[in-house]
Design a protein around this motif. Structure first.
Motif, PDB file in Angstrom:
ATOM      1  N   THR A   7       0.709  -1.152  -0.216  1.00 37.63           N
ATOM      2  CA  THR A   7       0.094   0.126  -0.368  1.00 37.63           C
ATOM      3  C   THR A   7       0.708   1.562  -0.264  1.00 37.63           C
ATOM      4  OG1 THR A   7      -0.570   0.140   2.517  1.00 37.63           O
ATOM      5  CG2 THR A   7      -1.893  -1.353   1.700  1.00 37.63           C
ATOM      6  N   ILE A   8       0.375   2.130  -0.998  1.00 36.73           N
ATOM      7  CA  ILE A   8       1.014   3.637  -0.694  1.00 36.73           C
ATOM      8  C   ILE A   8      -0.062   4.451  -0.492  1.00 36.73           C
ATOM      9  CG2 ILE A   8       0.865   3.597  -3.439  1.00 36.73           C
ATOM     10  CD1 ILE A   8       4.306   4.708  -1.961  1.00 36.73           C
ATOM     11  N   ASP A   9       0.791   5.340   0.686  1.00 37.47           N
ATOM     12  CA  ASP A   9       0.278   7.070   0.697  1.00 37.47           C
ATOM     13  C   ASP A   9       0.238   8.057  -0.461  1.00 37.47           C
ATOM     14  OD1 ASP A   9      -0.934   5.240   2.861  1.00 37.47           O
ATOM     15  OD2 ASP A   9      -0.765   6.170   4.639  1.00 37.47           O
ATOM     16  N   TYR A  10      -0.877   8.086  -0.678  1.00 40.27           N
ATOM     17  CA  TYR A  10      -0.720   9.543  -1.832  1.00 40.27           C
ATOM     18  C   TYR A  10      -0.371  10.323  -1.803  1.00 40.27           C
ATOM     19  CZ  TYR A  10      -1.559  10.230  -7.197  1.00 40.27           C
ATOM     20  OH  TYR A  10      -0.719  10.733  -8.829  1.00 40.27           O
ATOM     21  N   GLU A  11       0.317  10.954  -1.539  1.00 37.32           N
ATOM     22  CA  GLU A  11       0.277  12.486  -0.158  1.00 37.32           C
ATOM     23  C   GLU A  11       1.638  13.255  -0.060  1.00 37.32           C
ATOM     24  OE1 GLU A  11      -1.004  10.497   3.013  1.00 37.32           O
ATOM     25  OE2 GLU A  11       1.256  10.736   3.621  1.00 37.32           O
ATOM     26  N   ILE A  12       1.472  14.511  -0.225  1.00 38.96           N
ATOM     27  CA  ILE A  12       2.308  15.251   0.631  1.00 38.96           C
ATOM     28  C   ILE A  12       2.886  15.509   1.798  1.00 38.96           C
ATOM     29  CG2 ILE A  12       2.827  16.962  -1.668  1.00 38.96           C
ATOM     30  CD1 ILE A  12       0.880  18.719  -0.246  1.00 38.96           C
ATOM     31  N   ILE A 293       3.727  -0.858   4.395  1.00 44.60           N
ATOM     32  CA  ILE A 293       3.258   0.679   3.638  1.00 44.60           C
ATOM     33  C   ILE A 293       4.433   1.386   3.215  1.00 44.60           C
ATOM     34  CG2 ILE A 293       4.023   1.306   6.341  1.00 44.60           C
ATOM     35  CD1 ILE A 293       1.436   3.107   6.260  1.00 44.60           C
ATOM     36  N   GLY A 294       4.543   1.758   2.683  1.00 44.18           N
ATOM     37  CA  GLY A 294       4.917   3.009   1.481  1.00 44.18           C
ATOM     38  C   GLY A 294       4.142   4.800   2.121  1.00 44.18           C
ATOM     39  N   HIS A 295       5.627   5.737   1.370  1.00 50.40           N
ATOM     40  CA  HIS A 295       4.707   7.315   1.225  1.00 50.40           C
ATOM     41  C   HIS A 295       4.926   7.739   0.139  1.00 50.40           C
ATOM     42  CE1 HIS A 295       3.234   6.293   5.207  1.00 50.40           C
ATOM     43  NE2 HIS A 295       2.500   7.397   5.268  1.00 50.40           N
ATOM     44  N   THR A 296       4.413   7.601  -0.972  1.00 45.58           N
ATOM     45  CA  THR A 296       5.070   8.647  -2.241  1.00 45.58           C
ATOM     46  C   THR A 296       6.319   9.528  -1.861  1.00 45.58           C
ATOM     47  OG1 THR A 296       2.826  10.361  -2.378  1.00 45.58           O
ATOM     48  CG2 THR A 296       3.098   8.172  -3.786  1.00 45.58           C
ATOM     49  N   LYS A 297       6.126  10.360  -0.590  1.00 44.64           N
ATOM     50  CA  LYS A 297       6.809  11.426  -0.723  1.00 44.64           C
ATOM     51  C   LYS A 297       8.598  10.616  -0.035  1.00 44.64           C
ATOM     52  CE  LYS A 297       4.957  12.421   4.131  1.00 44.64           C
ATOM     53  NZ  LYS A 297       3.583  11.437   4.314  1.00 44.64           N
ATOM     54  N   ASP A 298       8.126   9.123   0.689  1.00 45.68           N
ATOM     55  CA  ASP A 298       9.267   9.350   1.137  1.00 45.68           C
ATOM     56  C   ASP A 298      10.023   7.771   0.316  1.00 45.68           C
ATOM     57  OD1 ASP A 298       8.739  10.144   3.973  1.00 45.68           O
ATOM     58  OD2 ASP A 298       7.511   8.367   4.566  1.00 45.68           O
ATOM     59  N   LEU A 299       9.268   8.108  -1.453  1.00 46.07           N
ATOM     60  CA  LEU A 299       9.873   6.845  -1.311  1.00 46.07           C
ATOM     61  C   LEU A 299      11.695   7.306  -2.663  1.00 46.07           C
ATOM     62  CD1 LEU A 299       7.249   6.050  -4.232  1.00 46.07           C
ATOM     63  CD2 LEU A 299       8.684   3.970  -3.450  1.00 46.07           C
ATOM     64  N   LEU A 300      12.368   7.198  -2.353  1.00 49.14           N
ATOM     65  CA  LEU A 300      13.699   7.179  -3.017  1.00 49.14           C
ATOM     66  C   LEU A 300      14.887   5.998  -3.235  1.00 49.14           C
ATOM     67  CD1 LEU A 300      14.817   9.623   0.371  1.00 49.14           C
ATOM     68  CD2 LEU A 300      13.967  10.448  -2.089  1.00 49.14           C
TER      69      LEU A 300
END
Ligand SMILES: [Zn+2]
Length: 330
Positions: A7-12, A293-300
């Motif tokens: 799952t990825i939280d799609y957010e700033i 879990i992951g977050h778009t803003k943390d995807l590096l």
């Protein structure tokens, strides 16, 4: 049998910092490419409250790109879930900065009338983005994972046709917000609930598929990778304030570590999944869906994501969406 749901939280950033292009669009585009290559799909938790405000105030030129990306995700089977940061719902844009309303931080703690308003508006907004008037997501994830007290929100979501929540992280504790997911530790890999996310209720209105966690000694949480990511998007003062307000939570000897494919190193990810594999060997008949879990803003670090997908593949663990897993949990 083990299956893994990404799952990825799609957010700033939660404080309104970050641009749509850098914090959402570009990392999500790369993740889509990666998953396509592996012929796998992830679940995208679209944070609708910020998108609604950003669109209304016209503050970000990449809005149309994001809207198009959400439509593409849907078309390609990257399941869309509802995610709401209610502190955006009263946001104002002043002197080129967002002023958010932190008095509305926990949706569950708001008056019923306001909860009804926010959920109704969020679902309507998601439908508008997709241009599908009867679209209903299967799944929900609460803003900052705050799904307590759950009764009113759970019932409303179920009335809209939402069937599944993925906000609980077993062992989670946050004094300031009165959040306590410690009782959920004794629950299984999934359960239904009505009044309290922690308490299984076979007739429950929603199915809980918690974010997979493991209790670890507190010192293990402070890896270079995790701290580096947490400091991005927050000023030094903000980071210190946040840490200080949570001293009571940090003082515990053991803490709940989430299966986070952005924050964890490949060795940590493998170690956590290996524990589930061990359990599965001892009792192979139980179904063990695990939510990452992951977050778009943390995807590096896409190399770690690829190594993790490769590892799961080698262990015969299928990557699934909630839509695929849900029928097996009822
Ligand atoms: Zn979020």
């Amino acid at each position: 049998m083990i299956e893994c749901i990404f799952t990825i939280d799609y957010e700033i950033y939660g404080n309104g910092e970050g641009s749509l292009r850098e914090s959402i669009y570009e990392p999500a585009e790369k993740l889509i490419e990666t998953f396509r290559k592996w012929n796998a799909r992830f679940v995208t938790f679209i944070e609708v409250a910020e998108l609604e405000m950003i669109e209304a105030k016209g503050t970000d030129l990449a809005f149309d790109l994001v809207k198009q990306q959400i439509r593409n995700l849907y078309r390609e089977g990257f399941e869309l879930g509802l995610h709401v940061h209610p502190w955006w719902c009263n946001a104002r844009y002043e002197n080129r900065e967002w002023v958010l309303d932190y008095s509305e931080y926990n949706l569950c703690a708001l008056p019923m009338k306001r909860i009804i308003e926010i959920i109704g508006r969020s679902i309507a907004y998601l439908r508008g983005i997709l241009n599908i008037s009867d679209f209903t997501p299967l799944s929900y994830r609460a803003g900052h994972l705050l799904f307590q007290p759950a009764r009113i929100v759970a019932k409303l979501l179920a009335d809209y046709g939402i069937r599944l929540d993925s906000s609980v992280y077993k062992g989670g504790l946050w004094h300031q917000q009165k959040l306590d997911y410690r009782p959920a530790i004794r629950n299984g890999y999934y359960w239904r609930f009505t009044d309290d996310t922690n308490i299984p209720d076979p007739e429950g209105v929603l199915l809980e598929l918690p974010i997979h966690t493991q209790m670890v000694p507190t010192w293990e949480m402070f890896t270079g990778k995790r701290i580096g990511i947490q400091q991005r998007g927050a000023s030094a003062i903000q980071a210190t304030k946040k840490t200080l307000s949570r001293v009571k939570d940090f003082l515990r000897l053991r803490r709940s570590l989430k299966l986070d494919f952005c924050h964890m190193t490949i060795n940590e990810l493998i170690r956590m999944v290996d524990m589930v594999i061990q359990e599965d060997r001892e009792d192979p008949r139980s179904f063990r869906p695990i939510v990452a879990i992951g977050h778009t803003k943390d995807l590096l670090d896409f190399e770690t994501v690829e190594s993790f997908l490769d590892y799961l593949g080698r262990k015969g663990i299928k990557i699934r969406t909630f839509e695929e897993v849900y029928p097996k949990c009822t």
